[in-house]
Design a protein around this motif. Structure first.
Motif, PDB file in Angstrom:
ATOM      1  N   GLY A 117       0.624  -1.234   0.063  1.00 48.51           N
ATOM      2  CA  GLY A 117      -0.022  -0.059   0.156  1.00 48.51           C
ATOM      3  C   GLY A 117       0.880   1.331   0.095  1.00 48.51           C
ATOM      4  O   GLY A 117       2.142   1.165   0.380  1.00 48.51           O
ATOM      5  N   GLU A 118       0.219   2.486  -0.358  1.00 47.03           N
ATOM      6  CA  GLU A 118       0.916   3.553  -0.403  1.00 47.03           C
ATOM      7  C   GLU A 118       0.693   4.358   1.029  1.00 47.03           C
ATOM      8  O   GLU A 118      -0.255   4.298   1.752  1.00 47.03           O
ATOM      9  CB  GLU A 118       0.473   4.603  -1.359  1.00 47.03           C
ATOM     10  CG  GLU A 118       1.096   5.787  -1.663  1.00 47.03           C
ATOM     11  CD  GLU A 118       0.446   6.660  -2.690  1.00 47.03           C
ATOM     12  OE1 GLU A 118       1.158   6.682  -3.633  1.00 47.03           O
ATOM     13  OE2 GLU A 118      -0.337   7.809  -2.564  1.00 47.03           O
ATOM     14  N   HIS A 119       2.043   4.833   1.289  1.00 43.48           N
ATOM     15  CA  HIS A 119       1.693   5.156   2.802  1.00 43.48           C
ATOM     16  C   HIS A 119       2.611   6.646   2.872  1.00 43.48           C
ATOM     17  O   HIS A 119       3.670   6.909   2.121  1.00 43.48           O
ATOM     18  CB  HIS A 119       2.723   4.360   3.869  1.00 43.48           C
ATOM     19  CG  HIS A 119       2.284   2.983   3.906  1.00 43.48           C
ATOM     20  ND1 HIS A 119       1.075   2.823   4.707  1.00 43.48           N
ATOM     21  CD2 HIS A 119       2.481   1.741   3.394  1.00 43.48           C
ATOM     22  CE1 HIS A 119       0.658   1.372   4.451  1.00 43.48           C
ATOM     23  NE2 HIS A 119       1.609   0.899   3.960  1.00 43.48           N
ATOM     24  N   PRO A 120       2.238   7.456   3.613  1.00 44.51           N
ATOM     25  CA  PRO A 120       2.953   8.920   3.824  1.00 44.51           C
ATOM     26  C   PRO A 120       4.204   8.752   4.743  1.00 44.51           C
ATOM     27  O   PRO A 120       4.343   7.841   5.575  1.00 44.51           O
ATOM     28  CB  PRO A 120       2.076   9.718   4.520  1.00 44.51           C
ATOM     29  CG  PRO A 120       1.234   8.882   5.035  1.00 44.51           C
ATOM     30  CD  PRO A 120       1.008   7.618   4.535  1.00 44.51           C
ATOM     31  N   TRP A 121       5.164   9.423   4.424  1.00 39.65           N
ATOM     32  CA  TRP A 121       6.478   9.535   5.197  1.00 39.65           C
ATOM     33  C   TRP A 121       6.706  11.060   5.553  1.00 39.65           C
ATOM     34  O   TRP A 121       6.306  12.005   4.827  1.00 39.65           O
ATOM     35  CB  TRP A 121       7.581   8.714   4.661  1.00 39.65           C
ATOM     36  CG  TRP A 121       8.157   9.400   3.364  1.00 39.65           C
ATOM     37  CD1 TRP A 121       7.944   9.177   2.238  1.00 39.65           C
ATOM     38  CD2 TRP A 121       9.227  10.654   3.339  1.00 39.65           C
ATOM     39  NE1 TRP A 121       8.555   9.963   1.278  1.00 39.65           N
ATOM     40  CE2 TRP A 121       9.518  10.847   1.968  1.00 39.65           C
ATOM     41  CE3 TRP A 121       9.780  11.241   4.263  1.00 39.65           C
ATOM     42  CZ2 TRP A 121      10.289  11.608   1.619  1.00 39.65           C
ATOM     43  CZ3 TRP A 121      10.733  12.198   3.891  1.00 39.65           C
ATOM     44  CH2 TRP A 121      10.927  12.447   2.472  1.00 39.65           C
ATOM     45  N   SER A 122       7.344  11.401   6.328  1.00 43.92           N
ATOM     46  CA  SER A 122       7.951  12.586   6.928  1.00 43.92           C
ATOM     47  C   SER A 122       9.126  12.658   7.704  1.00 43.92           C
ATOM     48  O   SER A 122       9.189  11.536   8.604  1.00 43.92           O
ATOM     49  CB  SER A 122       6.580  13.734   7.439  1.00 43.92           C
ATOM     50  OG  SER A 122       6.624  13.372   8.624  1.00 43.92           O
ATOM     51  N   SER A 123      10.098  13.304   7.660  1.00 40.15           N
ATOM     52  CA  SER A 123      11.048  13.487   8.496  1.00 40.15           C
ATOM     53  C   SER A 123      11.371  15.135   8.731  1.00 40.15           C
ATOM     54  O   SER A 123      11.333  15.847   8.017  1.00 40.15           O
ATOM     55  CB  SER A 123      12.649  12.744   7.846  1.00 40.15           C
ATOM     56  OG  SER A 123      12.333  11.566   7.867  1.00 40.15           O
ATOM     57  N   SER A 124      11.677  15.396  10.024  1.00 40.57           N
ATOM     58  CA  SER A 124      11.729  16.847  10.631  1.00 40.57           C
ATOM     59  C   SER A 124      13.037  16.845  11.504  1.00 40.57           C
ATOM     60  O   SER A 124      13.586  15.982  11.828  1.00 40.57           O
ATOM     61  CB  SER A 124      10.757  17.229  11.233  1.00 40.57           C
ATOM     62  OG  SER A 124       9.454  17.222  10.684  1.00 40.57           O
ATOM     63  N   GLY A 125      13.453  17.972  11.202  1.00 36.25           N
ATOM     64  CA  GLY A 125      15.035  18.446  11.876  1.00 36.25           C
ATOM     65  C   GLY A 125      15.115  20.028  11.771  1.00 36.25           C
ATOM     66  O   GLY A 125      14.770  20.685  11.042  1.00 36.25           O
TER      67      GLY A 125
END
Length: 145
Positions: A86-94
């Motif tokens: 399935g398609e999934h969102p991703w995010s990374s912050s810093g």
């Protein structure tokens, strides 16, 4: 004798956890949002979507990302990936100003790299192996005053 037994048990656990899957059994793709914002507090968030399948249930798959502009690059921590097709969102912050130091990221063109990775047994230490990757030009929008 106890140390040897413990060492062997640890190595066996590592070998099991990082057992390699056939490279052709894995499929994955990653997208990157084409606009990245630096918040007023200096936090930047990279994001997009990913899809993967065929990962071995015995090893973890994770997504890593980095931002590059004018020869400067900053990497962001990894996120666990769910490889169920399935398609999934991703995010990374810093922060783009870690420990108060300005790394020089400014509004304008930049590049984001995102990769699906795993750890594979290579003897004593598990080593990272790239499974899929994507690099894309983005617009960096700076909301700091």
């Amino acid at each position: 004798m106890r140390i040897t037994g413990l060492a062997l048990a640890t190595l066996a656990a590592l070998a099991t956890f990082t057992s390699p899957a056939a490279a052709d059994a894995f499929s994955g793709q990653i997208s990157v949002r084409d606009e990245v914002h630096i918040a007023p507090d200096g936090t930047v968030t990279l994001s997009g979507t990913y899809r993967c399948s065929g990962a071995s249930p015995d090893r973890a798959v994770f997504l890593t990302s980095s931002l590059e502009q004018n020869g400067r690059q900053i990497g962001f921590g990894s996120t666990d990936a769910v490889c169920d097709g399935g398609e999934h969102p991703w995010s990374s912050s810093g922060p783009v100003e870690p420990l108060g130091g300005d790394l020089g990221f400014r509004e304008g063109p930049a590049r984001v790299q995102a990769r699906l990775m795993t750890l594979e047994n290579s003897g004593w230490l598990p080593l990272p192996r790239g499974l899929a990757g994507h690099e894309e030009g983005v617009a960096l929008v700076d909301h700091r005053s």
